[in-house]
Design an enzyme around this catalytic site. Structure first.
Site, PDB file in Angstrom:
ATOM      1  CG  HIS A   1       1.499   5.393  -4.808  1.00 22.27           C
ATOM      2  ND1 HIS A   1       2.114   4.165  -4.744  1.00 22.27           N
ATOM      3  CD2 HIS A   1       2.348   6.271  -4.240  1.00 22.27           C
ATOM      4  CE1 HIS A   1       3.287   4.300  -4.140  1.00 22.27           C
ATOM      5  NE2 HIS A   1       3.458   5.576  -3.820  1.00 22.27           N
TER       6      HIS A   1
ATOM      7  CD  GLU B   1      -2.444  -2.016   1.218  1.00 17.87           C
ATOM      8  OE1 GLU B   1      -1.443  -2.627   1.640  1.00 17.87           O
ATOM      9  OE2 GLU B   1      -3.543  -2.558   1.004  1.00 17.87           O
ATOM     10  CB  SER B   2       1.594   4.018  -0.731  1.00 19.56           C
ATOM     11  OG  SER B   2       0.251   4.131  -1.169  1.00 19.56           O
TER      12      SER B   2
ATOM     13  CB  SER C   1       3.097   1.420  -6.491  1.00 19.01           C
ATOM     14  OG  SER C   1       1.930   1.521  -5.727  1.00 19.01           O
TER      15      SER C   1
ATOM     16  CB  CYS D   1      -3.363   4.141  -0.277  1.00 16.84           C
ATOM     17  SG  CYS D   1      -2.799   2.595  -1.011  1.00 16.84           S
TER      18      CYS D   1
END
Ligand code: PUT
Length: 332
Positions: free
Chosen positions: A243, A66-67, A229, A81
Protein backbone atom coordinates in the site's frame (compact mmCIF):
# COMPACT_ATOMS: atom_id res chain seq x y z
CA UNK A 1 4.26 19.60 -5.07
CA UNK A 2 1.64 18.12 -2.76
CA UNK A 3 -0.77 15.76 -4.52
CA UNK A 4 -3.45 16.30 -1.90
CA UNK A 5 -3.82 16.86 1.87
CA UNK A 6 -2.60 14.75 4.78
CA UNK A 7 -3.33 11.03 4.73
CA UNK A 8 -2.49 8.56 7.49
CA UNK A 9 -1.04 5.62 5.56
CA UNK A 10 -0.12 3.84 8.80
CA UNK A 11 -2.25 0.71 8.97
CA UNK A 12 -3.90 -1.11 11.80
CA UNK A 13 -3.37 -4.83 11.30
CA UNK A 14 -5.37 -7.71 12.75
CA UNK A 15 -4.67 -11.42 12.27
CA UNK A 16 -6.89 -14.02 13.93
CA UNK A 17 -6.49 -17.81 13.81
CA UNK A 18 -9.58 -19.89 14.55
CA UNK A 19 -10.07 -23.46 15.77
CA UNK A 20 -12.76 -25.91 16.78
CA UNK A 21 -12.71 -27.51 20.21
CA UNK A 22 -14.15 -30.84 18.98
CA UNK A 23 -12.70 -30.98 15.49
CA UNK A 24 -8.92 -30.58 15.71
CA UNK A 25 -8.56 -30.58 11.91
CA UNK A 26 -11.72 -28.44 11.57
CA UNK A 27 -12.75 -30.40 8.49
CA UNK A 28 -16.17 -28.80 8.27
CA UNK A 29 -15.13 -25.30 9.27
CA UNK A 30 -14.05 -22.65 6.79
CA UNK A 31 -14.05 -18.84 7.02
CA UNK A 32 -14.57 -18.74 3.24
CA UNK A 33 -18.16 -19.91 3.84
CA UNK A 34 -18.87 -16.38 5.09
CA UNK A 35 -20.70 -14.58 2.24
CA UNK A 36 -19.53 -11.32 0.72
CA UNK A 37 -22.63 -9.53 2.06
CA UNK A 38 -21.52 -10.37 5.63
CA UNK A 39 -18.00 -9.03 4.98
CA UNK A 40 -19.53 -5.89 3.45
CA UNK A 41 -21.57 -5.23 6.61
CA UNK A 42 -18.56 -5.85 8.85
CA UNK A 43 -16.35 -3.56 6.77
CA UNK A 44 -18.99 -0.84 6.90
CA UNK A 45 -18.46 -0.72 10.67
CA UNK A 46 -14.73 -0.37 10.03
CA UNK A 47 -15.44 2.46 7.56
CA UNK A 48 -14.12 0.89 4.40
CA UNK A 49 -15.41 -1.17 1.49
CA UNK A 50 -14.40 -3.86 -0.96
CA UNK A 51 -13.13 -2.53 -4.29
CA UNK A 52 -11.65 -5.67 -5.84
CA UNK A 53 -11.43 -9.41 -5.23
CA UNK A 54 -9.31 -12.35 -6.38
CA UNK A 55 -9.03 -15.88 -5.04
CA UNK A 56 -7.28 -19.19 -5.51
CA UNK A 57 -7.96 -22.56 -3.88
CA UNK A 58 -6.34 -21.51 -0.60
CA UNK A 59 -6.99 -17.81 -0.06
CA UNK A 60 -9.57 -15.08 -0.77
CA UNK A 61 -7.95 -11.67 -1.24
CA UNK A 62 -9.85 -8.40 -1.12
CA UNK A 63 -8.50 -4.97 -2.04
CA UNK A 64 -10.31 -2.46 0.14
CA UNK A 65 -10.89 1.28 -0.17
CA UNK A 66 -8.48 1.45 2.79
CA UNK A 67 -5.99 -1.46 2.33
CA UNK A 68 -6.68 -5.23 2.30
CA UNK A 69 -8.38 -8.30 3.73
CA UNK A 70 -7.27 -11.94 3.36
CA UNK A 71 -9.50 -14.86 4.27
CA UNK A 72 -8.15 -18.44 4.40
CA UNK A 73 -9.69 -21.58 5.90
CA UNK A 74 -8.93 -20.67 9.53
CA UNK A 75 -6.96 -17.39 9.33
CA UNK A 76 -8.39 -13.90 8.95
CA UNK A 77 -6.25 -10.84 8.16
CA UNK A 78 -7.54 -7.28 8.00
CA UNK A 79 -5.28 -4.31 7.35
CA UNK A 80 -6.79 -0.83 7.22
CA UNK A 81 -5.30 2.67 7.01
CA UNK A 82 -6.62 6.24 7.29
CA UNK A 83 -9.03 6.85 10.14
CA UNK A 84 -10.74 3.46 9.86
CA UNK A 85 -12.12 1.83 13.00
CA UNK A 86 -10.67 -1.66 12.64
CA UNK A 87 -11.44 -2.93 16.14
CA UNK A 88 -15.16 -2.64 15.45
CA UNK A 89 -14.88 -5.77 13.29
CA UNK A 90 -14.04 -8.08 16.21
CA UNK A 91 -17.49 -8.72 17.65
CA UNK A 92 -19.19 -9.47 14.29
CA UNK A 93 -16.13 -11.43 13.13
CA UNK A 94 -16.30 -13.77 16.14
CA UNK A 95 -20.02 -14.15 15.51
CA UNK A 96 -19.80 -15.09 11.80
CA UNK A 97 -16.73 -17.27 12.41
CA UNK A 98 -18.87 -19.32 14.81
CA UNK A 99 -22.30 -19.21 13.24
CA UNK A 100 -21.34 -19.45 9.54
CA UNK A 101 -17.80 -20.86 9.43
CA UNK A 102 -18.20 -23.26 12.41
CA UNK A 103 -15.21 -22.10 14.51
CA UNK A 104 -15.87 -21.99 18.25
CA UNK A 105 -12.44 -20.98 19.51
CA UNK A 106 -9.78 -18.39 18.85
CA UNK A 107 -6.31 -19.97 18.67
CA UNK A 108 -4.34 -16.79 18.29
CA UNK A 109 -4.67 -13.05 17.77
CA UNK A 110 -2.26 -10.37 16.56
CA UNK A 111 -3.14 -6.69 16.48
CA UNK A 112 -0.31 -4.38 15.52
CA UNK A 113 0.51 -0.97 14.12
CA UNK A 114 3.27 1.59 13.91
CA UNK A 115 2.80 4.84 15.84
CA UNK A 116 0.49 7.16 13.90
CA UNK A 117 1.83 10.35 12.32
CA UNK A 118 -1.24 12.21 13.60
CA UNK A 119 -2.94 10.15 16.35
CA UNK A 120 -5.29 13.05 17.13
CA UNK A 121 -7.04 12.45 13.77
CA UNK A 122 -8.02 8.89 14.74
CA UNK A 123 -11.33 7.88 16.24
CA UNK A 124 -11.39 6.42 19.74
CA UNK A 125 -10.04 3.92 20.81
CA UNK A 126 -7.39 4.26 18.09
CA UNK A 127 -6.08 7.56 19.47
CA UNK A 128 -3.99 5.64 22.04
CA UNK A 129 -2.65 2.07 22.10
CA UNK A 130 -3.64 1.67 25.77
CA UNK A 131 -7.27 2.28 24.78
CA UNK A 132 -7.03 -0.18 21.89
CA UNK A 133 -5.67 -2.77 24.34
CA UNK A 134 -8.62 -2.20 26.66
CA UNK A 135 -11.00 -3.05 23.80
CA UNK A 136 -8.95 -6.09 22.75
CA UNK A 137 -8.87 -7.36 26.35
CA UNK A 138 -12.63 -7.18 26.53
CA UNK A 139 -12.77 -9.85 23.76
CA UNK A 140 -9.65 -11.92 24.35
CA UNK A 141 -8.30 -13.44 27.56
CA UNK A 142 -4.56 -13.70 28.19
CA UNK A 143 -3.68 -10.74 26.00
CA UNK A 144 -0.15 -9.35 26.18
CA UNK A 145 0.64 -5.85 24.91
CA UNK A 146 4.11 -4.81 23.74
CA UNK A 147 5.80 -1.72 22.37
CA UNK A 148 8.92 -2.24 20.28
CA UNK A 149 11.21 0.67 19.44
CA UNK A 150 11.25 4.14 20.99
CA UNK A 151 8.12 5.09 22.89
CA UNK A 152 8.79 8.77 22.11
CA UNK A 153 9.39 8.35 18.36
CA UNK A 154 9.30 5.47 15.85
CA UNK A 155 7.69 2.53 17.56
CA UNK A 156 5.51 -0.44 16.79
CA UNK A 157 2.74 -1.76 19.01
CA UNK A 158 1.63 -5.35 19.30
CA UNK A 159 -1.17 -7.09 21.15
CA UNK A 160 -1.20 -10.88 21.10
CA UNK A 161 -2.22 -13.84 23.23
CA UNK A 162 0.52 -14.99 25.54
CA UNK A 163 -0.96 -16.97 28.44
CA UNK A 164 1.24 -17.90 31.39
CA UNK A 165 -0.24 -21.41 31.32
CA UNK A 166 0.41 -23.85 28.41
CA UNK A 167 -1.71 -23.02 25.37
CA UNK A 168 -2.52 -24.30 21.89
CA UNK A 169 0.08 -23.50 19.27
CA UNK A 170 -0.12 -22.97 15.52
CA UNK A 171 1.59 -26.10 14.20
CA UNK A 172 1.65 -25.41 10.47
CA UNK A 173 4.79 -23.56 9.37
CA UNK A 174 4.01 -19.85 9.35
CA UNK A 175 5.95 -16.62 8.94
CA UNK A 176 5.10 -12.99 8.28
CA UNK A 177 7.44 -10.25 7.11
CA UNK A 178 6.28 -6.67 7.30
CA UNK A 179 8.32 -3.71 6.07
CA UNK A 180 7.01 -0.23 6.82
CA UNK A 181 8.78 2.52 4.89
CA UNK A 182 8.65 6.29 5.34
CA UNK A 183 10.29 9.44 3.90
CA UNK A 184 10.32 7.86 0.45
CA UNK A 185 11.96 9.14 -2.71
CA UNK A 186 9.51 11.65 -4.30
CA UNK A 187 10.49 10.52 -7.82
CA UNK A 188 9.43 6.96 -6.97
CA UNK A 189 6.28 8.17 -5.21
CA UNK A 190 5.26 10.11 -8.33
CA UNK A 191 4.73 6.75 -10.11
CA UNK A 192 1.76 6.13 -7.81
CA UNK A 193 -0.19 9.15 -9.06
CA UNK A 194 -2.67 9.49 -11.95
CA UNK A 195 -0.43 12.24 -13.33
CA UNK A 196 2.34 9.70 -14.00
CA UNK A 197 0.39 6.50 -14.66
CA UNK A 198 -3.04 6.01 -16.15
CA UNK A 199 -3.53 2.45 -14.90
CA UNK A 200 -2.58 0.44 -11.82
CA UNK A 201 -0.80 -2.09 -14.04
CA UNK A 202 1.42 0.66 -15.40
CA UNK A 203 2.39 1.66 -11.84
CA UNK A 204 2.99 -2.00 -10.92
CA UNK A 205 5.41 -2.59 -13.81
CA UNK A 206 7.04 0.86 -13.82
CA UNK A 207 7.92 0.55 -10.14
CA UNK A 208 9.12 -3.07 -10.39
CA UNK A 209 6.52 -4.40 -7.91
CA UNK A 210 5.75 -7.18 -10.42
CA UNK A 211 9.30 -8.48 -10.00
CA UNK A 212 9.39 -8.88 -6.21
CA UNK A 213 8.21 -12.51 -6.32
CA UNK A 214 7.65 -14.82 -9.32
CA UNK A 215 4.30 -16.48 -10.13
CA UNK A 216 2.06 -14.02 -8.34
CA UNK A 217 -1.54 -13.29 -9.37
CA UNK A 218 -1.76 -9.53 -8.92
CA UNK A 219 -4.82 -7.45 -8.11
CA UNK A 220 -3.78 -3.78 -8.18
CA UNK A 221 -5.59 -0.46 -7.85
CA UNK A 222 -4.47 3.11 -8.53
CA UNK A 223 -6.53 5.69 -6.66
CA UNK A 224 -7.48 9.18 -7.89
CA UNK A 225 -5.63 11.51 -7.71
CA UNK A 226 -2.97 9.30 -6.09
CA UNK A 227 -2.36 6.25 -3.89
CA UNK A 228 -1.91 2.61 -4.74
CA UNK A 229 -2.84 -0.80 -3.34
CA UNK A 230 -2.02 -4.29 -4.52
CA UNK A 231 -2.66 -7.83 -3.36
CA UNK A 232 -0.72 -10.73 -4.76
CA UNK A 233 -1.69 -14.35 -4.23
CA UNK A 234 0.46 -17.40 -4.77
CA UNK A 235 0.08 -21.17 -4.63
CA UNK A 236 -0.14 -22.64 -1.14
CA UNK A 237 -2.09 -19.77 0.43
CA UNK A 238 0.80 -17.31 0.28
CA UNK A 239 0.08 -13.61 -0.21
CA UNK A 240 1.83 -10.30 -0.57
CA UNK A 241 0.33 -6.86 -0.20
CA UNK A 242 1.63 -3.34 -0.80
CA UNK A 243 0.00 0.00 0.00
CA UNK A 244 1.43 3.34 -1.07
CA UNK A 245 0.62 6.81 0.25
CA UNK A 246 2.74 8.97 -2.08
CA UNK A 247 2.12 12.51 -0.78
CA UNK A 248 5.61 13.95 -0.13
CA UNK A 249 4.85 15.35 3.34
CA UNK A 250 3.39 12.05 4.62
CA UNK A 251 4.79 9.38 2.30
CA UNK A 252 4.30 5.84 3.56
CA UNK A 253 4.60 2.39 2.00
CA UNK A 254 3.87 -0.94 3.62
CA UNK A 255 4.79 -4.40 2.39
CA UNK A 256 3.62 -7.65 3.95
CA UNK A 257 4.01 -11.30 2.99
CA UNK A 258 3.78 -14.77 4.46
CA UNK A 259 5.82 -16.23 1.56
CA UNK A 260 8.43 -18.51 3.17
CA UNK A 261 12.12 -17.70 2.74
CA UNK A 262 15.19 -18.96 4.57
CA UNK A 263 16.40 -15.38 4.57
CA UNK A 264 14.44 -12.23 3.76
CA UNK A 265 17.57 -10.18 3.10
CA UNK A 266 17.13 -10.20 -0.70
CA UNK A 267 13.41 -9.45 -0.52
CA UNK A 268 14.05 -6.44 1.72
CA UNK A 269 16.89 -5.25 -0.56
CA UNK A 270 14.51 -5.49 -3.55
CA UNK A 271 12.00 -3.32 -1.68
CA UNK A 272 14.66 -0.76 -0.76
CA UNK A 273 15.80 -0.51 -4.40
CA UNK A 274 12.20 -0.04 -5.56
CA UNK A 275 10.96 2.45 -2.98
CA UNK A 276 14.15 4.14 -1.68
CA UNK A 277 12.82 4.98 1.80
CA UNK A 278 14.62 7.38 4.15
CA UNK A 279 13.82 4.99 7.01
CA UNK A 280 11.98 1.74 7.55
CA UNK A 281 10.96 -0.71 10.20
CA UNK A 282 10.99 -4.41 9.60
CA UNK A 283 9.15 -7.02 11.63
CA UNK A 284 9.50 -10.73 11.12
CA UNK A 285 7.42 -13.43 12.80
CA UNK A 286 8.40 -17.09 12.41
CA UNK A 287 7.08 -20.11 14.28
CA UNK A 288 9.07 -23.20 15.17
CA UNK A 289 8.22 -25.13 12.00
CA UNK A 290 8.91 -22.21 9.65
CA UNK A 291 11.96 -22.21 7.35
CA UNK A 292 12.38 -18.58 8.42
CA UNK A 293 12.93 -19.45 12.09
CA UNK A 294 16.70 -19.76 11.52
CA UNK A 295 16.86 -16.39 9.78
CA UNK A 296 15.64 -14.64 12.92
CA UNK A 297 19.13 -15.14 14.31
CA UNK A 298 20.59 -13.66 11.13
CA UNK A 299 18.96 -10.31 11.95
CA UNK A 300 21.26 -9.82 14.93
CA UNK A 301 23.99 -8.98 12.40
CA UNK A 302 21.89 -8.00 9.41
CA UNK A 303 23.13 -5.26 7.08
CA UNK A 304 21.14 -3.57 4.34
CA UNK A 305 23.46 -1.71 1.97
CA UNK A 306 23.00 2.07 2.25
CA UNK A 307 21.15 1.85 5.57
CA UNK A 308 22.28 1.78 9.17
CA UNK A 309 20.62 -0.26 11.88
CA UNK A 310 19.25 1.98 14.61
CA UNK A 311 17.53 -0.61 16.74
CA UNK A 312 16.94 -4.32 16.88
CA UNK A 313 14.76 -6.22 19.35
CA UNK A 314 13.86 -9.89 19.57
CA UNK A 315 10.72 -11.06 21.33
CA UNK A 316 9.79 -14.63 22.21
CA UNK A 317 6.01 -15.16 21.98
CA UNK A 318 3.62 -18.10 22.45
CA UNK A 319 3.66 -19.36 18.87
CA UNK A 320 6.36 -17.27 17.25
CA UNK A 321 9.67 -15.56 17.69
CA UNK A 322 9.56 -12.02 16.43
CA UNK A 323 12.22 -9.50 15.43
CA UNK A 324 11.75 -5.74 15.16
CA UNK A 325 14.35 -3.52 13.51
CA UNK A 326 14.54 0.18 12.68
CA UNK A 327 16.87 1.24 9.86
CA UNK A 328 17.69 4.67 8.42
CA UNK A 329 19.49 5.81 5.28
CA UNK A 330 23.18 6.11 5.99
CA UNK A 331 24.69 9.47 4.97
CA UNK A 332 26.43 9.03 1.59
N1 PUT B 1 0.88 -9.65 11.80
C1 PUT B 1 1.04 -10.77 12.66
C2 PUT B 1 1.69 -11.91 12.01
C3 PUT B 1 1.70 -13.12 12.88
C4 PUT B 1 2.27 -14.33 12.21
N2 PUT B 1 1.55 -14.78 11.09
Amino acid sequence: SDYCGFFEGTEKLLEVWFGNENDHYHNDCDLRKIPRSAWESILKLVKCEIISFKKNDAIDAYVLSESSMFVSKNRFILKTCGSTTLLRCIEPLLYVAKEIAGFDEVLDVYYSRKNFMRPQLQEKPHTAFEDEVEVLESYFEDGAAYCMGRVNRDCWYLFTLNPLTPAKVIEIPDQTLEVIMQNLDPKVMKIFTREACSTAKEATTKSGIDKIFPNVTIDDFLFKPCGYSMNGIMKGGYYMTIHVTPEPHCSYVSFETNFPQNSYHDVVMRLLRIFKPGKFIMTLFANENSVASESLQEYRNVKFHGYSKKELQICHLKNYDMTYGLFAKAPS
